[in-house]
Write a protein that holds these residues in place. Sequence first.
Motif, PDB file in Angstrom:
ATOM      1  N   LEU A 359     -10.165   2.417  34.971  1.00 11.80           N
ATOM      2  CA  LEU A 359     -11.480   3.173  34.911  1.00 11.80           C
ATOM      3  C   LEU A 359     -11.953   2.508  33.526  1.00 11.80           C
ATOM      4  O   LEU A 359     -11.292   2.501  32.222  1.00 11.80           O
ATOM      5  CB  LEU A 359     -11.176   4.726  34.551  1.00 11.80           C
ATOM      6  CG  LEU A 359     -12.053   5.571  34.650  1.00 11.80           C
ATOM      7  CD1 LEU A 359     -13.061   5.611  35.772  1.00 11.80           C
ATOM      8  CD2 LEU A 359     -11.639   6.940  34.370  1.00 11.80           C
ATOM      9  N   ARG A 382     -23.324   4.527  34.543  1.00  9.59           N
ATOM     10  CA  ARG A 382     -23.004   3.930  35.826  1.00  9.59           C
ATOM     11  C   ARG A 382     -23.967   3.074  36.365  1.00  9.59           C
ATOM     12  O   ARG A 382     -23.585   2.129  37.298  1.00  9.59           O
ATOM     13  CB  ARG A 382     -22.883   5.131  36.932  1.00  9.59           C
ATOM     14  CG  ARG A 382     -21.423   5.758  36.640  1.00  9.59           C
ATOM     15  CD  ARG A 382     -21.473   7.357  37.502  1.00  9.59           C
ATOM     16  NE  ARG A 382     -20.263   8.154  37.354  1.00  9.59           N
ATOM     17  CZ  ARG A 382     -20.036   9.392  37.308  1.00  9.59           C
ATOM     18  NH1 ARG A 382     -21.073   9.870  37.888  1.00  9.59           N
ATOM     19  NH2 ARG A 382     -18.815   9.800  37.429  1.00  9.59           N
ATOM     20  N   SER A 387     -17.469   1.978  35.520  1.00 16.49           N
ATOM     21  CA  SER A 387     -16.886   3.144  36.161  1.00 16.49           C
ATOM     22  C   SER A 387     -16.704   4.062  35.238  1.00 16.49           C
ATOM     23  O   SER A 387     -16.043   4.006  33.983  1.00 16.49           O
ATOM     24  CB  SER A 387     -15.772   2.679  36.790  1.00 16.49           C
ATOM     25  OG  SER A 387     -14.580   1.931  35.891  1.00 16.49           O
ATOM     26  N   GLU A 389     -15.446   8.394  34.576  1.00 13.65           N
ATOM     27  CA  GLU A 389     -15.384   9.876  34.814  1.00 13.65           C
ATOM     28  C   GLU A 389     -15.652  11.039  33.895  1.00 13.65           C
ATOM     29  O   GLU A 389     -15.266  10.638  32.792  1.00 13.65           O
ATOM     30  CB  GLU A 389     -13.979  10.078  35.441  1.00 13.65           C
ATOM     31  CG  GLU A 389     -13.601   9.088  36.865  1.00 13.65           C
ATOM     32  CD  GLU A 389     -12.444   9.888  37.450  1.00 13.65           C
ATOM     33  OE1 GLU A 389     -12.093  10.811  37.950  1.00 13.65           O
ATOM     34  OE2 GLU A 389     -11.495   8.749  37.350  1.00 13.65           O
TER      35      GLU A 389
ATOM     36  N   SER B  30     -18.304   0.271  46.111  1.00 13.52           N
ATOM     37  CA  SER B  30     -18.896  -0.027  44.731  1.00 13.52           C
ATOM     38  C   SER B  30     -19.042   1.128  43.852  1.00 13.52           C
ATOM     39  O   SER B  30     -19.090   1.387  42.892  1.00 13.52           O
ATOM     40  CB  SER B  30     -19.868  -1.371  44.483  1.00 13.52           C
ATOM     41  OG  SER B  30     -21.023  -0.811  44.992  1.00 13.52           O
ATOM     42  N   LYS B  33     -16.192   3.449  43.274  1.00 15.95           N
ATOM     43  CA  LYS B  33     -15.417   3.024  42.366  1.00 15.95           C
ATOM     44  C   LYS B  33     -15.997   3.525  40.930  1.00 15.95           C
ATOM     45  O   LYS B  33     -15.602   3.824  40.069  1.00 15.95           O
ATOM     46  CB  LYS B  33     -15.471   1.463  42.097  1.00 15.95           C
ATOM     47  CG  LYS B  33     -14.321   0.740  42.964  1.00 15.95           C
ATOM     48  CD  LYS B  33     -14.129  -0.716  42.962  1.00 15.95           C
ATOM     49  CE  LYS B  33     -13.238  -0.946  44.105  1.00 15.95           C
ATOM     50  NZ  LYS B  33     -13.485  -2.500  44.374  1.00 15.95           N
ATOM     51  N   LYS B  34     -17.576   3.367  40.794  1.00 14.53           N
ATOM     52  CA  LYS B  34     -18.129   3.872  39.736  1.00 14.53           C
ATOM     53  C   LYS B  34     -17.951   5.273  39.357  1.00 14.53           C
ATOM     54  O   LYS B  34     -17.956   5.605  37.952  1.00 14.53           O
ATOM     55  CB  LYS B  34     -19.768   3.510  39.714  1.00 14.53           C
ATOM     56  CG  LYS B  34     -20.034   2.173  39.700  1.00 14.53           C
ATOM     57  CD  LYS B  34     -21.436   1.930  39.127  1.00 14.53           C
ATOM     58  CE  LYS B  34     -22.453   2.044  40.473  1.00 14.53           C
ATOM     59  NZ  LYS B  34     -23.733   1.944  39.989  1.00 14.53           N
ATOM     60  N   GLY B  36     -14.857   6.749  39.840  1.00 17.75           N
ATOM     61  CA  GLY B  36     -13.599   6.963  39.663  1.00 17.75           C
ATOM     62  C   GLY B  36     -12.839   7.193  40.819  1.00 17.75           C
ATOM     63  O   GLY B  36     -11.503   7.522  40.749  1.00 17.75           O
TER      64      GLY B  36
END
Lengths: 449, 449
Positions: A359, A382, A387, A389, B30, B33-34, B36
């Motif tokens: 990440l 983003r 990536s 979170e 894709s 994934k961004k 998480g």
Amino acid sequence: MSKPSIPKGTRDFIPKEMAGRNFIFNTAKSVFKKFGFQQIETPAIENLKTLTGKYGDEGDQLMFKLLNRGDKFKKAVNGISEHSKESDFAELALKYDLTVPFARFVVQNRNELTFPFKRYQIQPVWRADRPQKGRYREFYQCDVDVVGTDSLLCEVEFIQIFNEVLTALKIPGFSIKLNNRKILAGIAEVVGEADKIIDITVAIDKLDKIGLDKVNEEMIAKGVSQDAINKLRPVIKLSGSLDGKIASLKSFLKESQIGMKGVEELEFIFNYASNLNVAHSLELDVTLARGLNYYTGAIFEVTCEGFKGSICGGGRYDGLTDLFGLKGVSGVGVSFGADRIYDVLLDNNLFPENGLEALDVFFVNFGEKEERFVMPLVSELRKENVSVEVYPSAAKMKKQMSYANAKDARFVVLVGESEIESGLIRVKNMESGDQTDITFDVFMDIMKK
Amino acid sequence: MSKPSIPKGTRDFIPKEMAGRNFIFNTAKSVFKKFGFQQIETPAIENLKTLTGKYGDEGDQLMFKLLNRGDKFKKAVNGISEHSKESDFAELALKYDLTVPFARFVVQNRNELTFPFKRYQIQPVWRADRPQKGRYREFYQCDVDVVGTDSLLCEVEFIQIFNEVLTALKIPGFSIKLNNRKILAGIAEVVGEADKIIDITVAIDKLDKIGLDKVNEEMIAKGVSQDAINKLRPVIKLSGSLDGKIASLKSFLKESQIGMKGVEELEFIFNYASNLNVAHSLELDVTLARGLNYYTGAIFEVTCEGFKGSICGGGRYDGLTDLFGLKGVSGVGVSFGADRIYDVLLDNNLFPENGLEALDVFFVNFGEKEERFVMPLVSELRKENVSVEVYPSAAKMKKQMSYANAKDARFVVLVGESEIESGLIRVKNMESGDQTDITFDVFMDIMKK
């Protein structure tokens, strides 16, 4: 409620394993594409009659068949007798390999394909083998084939492909072994046992595993004459330089037209590969047969350091689509053993170091107000394909940091009340441990790089 | 030899179709994934007992079961009677969706996972449905879920994900419909039919398809009182602005604690999405139920212009892992309908224009000498990640050019004897039709860009 489980010989892939497999397949795919190969897929389910008889009796037994449903099931039950067979209860089966379905695919879709047809295919297959270490009942095959041309340029390109994929994966000390089925046929002819070519090749293919004495025993058991076995010895034990081996083969096979043709093909491939600087990992191995009787020309096998058995294989076949009524289609293809390559990478610690699906940024969640403040920043990041979170609730710091660690976060960002006031965000580099207070714009610039 | 075929309801994917599907999945991946999310896979085969009873009677019937083999098959044959069931002949089945196997996965692998666990999964599932246009027996599902948190931030992020994926795919006029199961429960409570919530929601979910009269008929048939139906009318016909709808709901549901909780969740999600500028495609639809009784909070459905039915769906569930003995795990997830999205892109001509897997460069093969000359150049290009093919033999020009066209080649390079002598290669731009003679170095520079 009993503990949940999965069928024996099958596997779940957790994210770490999945990322490792994706690394292998993506590496291979990018090479396949550079050589003009295109991806196809065929159904997991084939008509049973498409597959039956194509893999020998053992294959028929190990095939997973789908139980007929509804009326067809009732009919099978009503017609039951002591002679009832599994095939009375099934019309469909799970595919056993990618090769036979591919032959079926080529014949069935031939009007929509461009020949020579270059395809790759990465899909699971199913075999009810006895599960053991490294052998599964559901496993992926990764096949690359060209059909519709007998040009040896294809063989040369497969050597390039092996080199490029295995080098990109950093497979240690790999060796591409090459043989030719025509050489095997020539050898059988020269020793006077042309009709025993299969028994002979099956036996000498085991040389590495069981040694020469056992190979000879096996040939005698199959009715190969002692005289033939004596004649075979110098060819089986062929060693030295490539040129020396080829010279010996030419002398040994001079009376066999097919044998000499095999040597000619082999020389062509070696020379071409040498001119293209991909011959360094190439090796002639006349004991290589891969037990597969549908090969008609080149036979490939790839091994590597510290791993028993092959990691790739393949060869040329002339009659594959004959099975489905389309004659005269020559093809050549290779297969990458994904599970074995995975084990080699794991054993040698060769998966990319910084985590395969790390990440980029983790935002600690300090509460509703702070969360609402950071969420637009998260969206900005983003947009730059970073990536990111945010922990979904304001849990204890320890819990959030252990989550960030588990996700291999490269940066942890802390935005509490004082950061909101100061306009600086606190960024922790998880690799170095360094912590700095910077504006979000500066952080964005760093992440864009 | 009969014509080869595949089981009904299954498909081959030729390169063009495969490239289209890869475009959709890669776009979605894709984005996942961004945010998480990490990929997992579960086996195609599950133990029959893992799946049985999880999809209702219809699901049990439509499940593909694997025929027991060997001794187990013989045992089933010997034990046969008029009461024999399909399950006497099968212990394994093909997975019917990704949801139940995912719940099984979470419980079985919980010690190796980090919670909240964010995963996506793109794999085929099998259902013995009657095949029809757009409905297959083997088809891919693409699911994204977070489990282990009840934070509504997840719902907000799914709205962001819908927006980002569908915008990237250029899906025309998509609309994300949102409802909440607690609102449905509140409505059933307020109209005095709390125990009929399922009958009521199943009926009003069909409003779009069958109209209000039929919905009312269905409710009456299920024993919902006329009085309740009269009370329902204003909620079902809720229209106007979002604020207006929410005000009406609050007034309607004021006596129902669960209903008011649902409105509160809905408002939170709408406000948050609005602050993050992703509320423009969001719509409140109190008739949305998706017929799925395991939803406990938010319910999502996405539609788009020119396509009947939904292209995505999802919702929050609190009890999914209860099935396998793990309680208290709340989750929320959405599913992208890959086949439907494929059809939308195809119908609207939305796949990338220049061919999805176009070949960068095609070299015409003029013969052995020329081929040997160009092959090192081909390797140079491939080192720069350019996809290149050389026709494998010196076939007629027309045949080679039609191959180049079929592979969507961007450039065709001609190197004959005169080009070898002059040191210039002839490059044809297949889009413009322009042809120029340039050095290979200049061509390399062009291709590097």
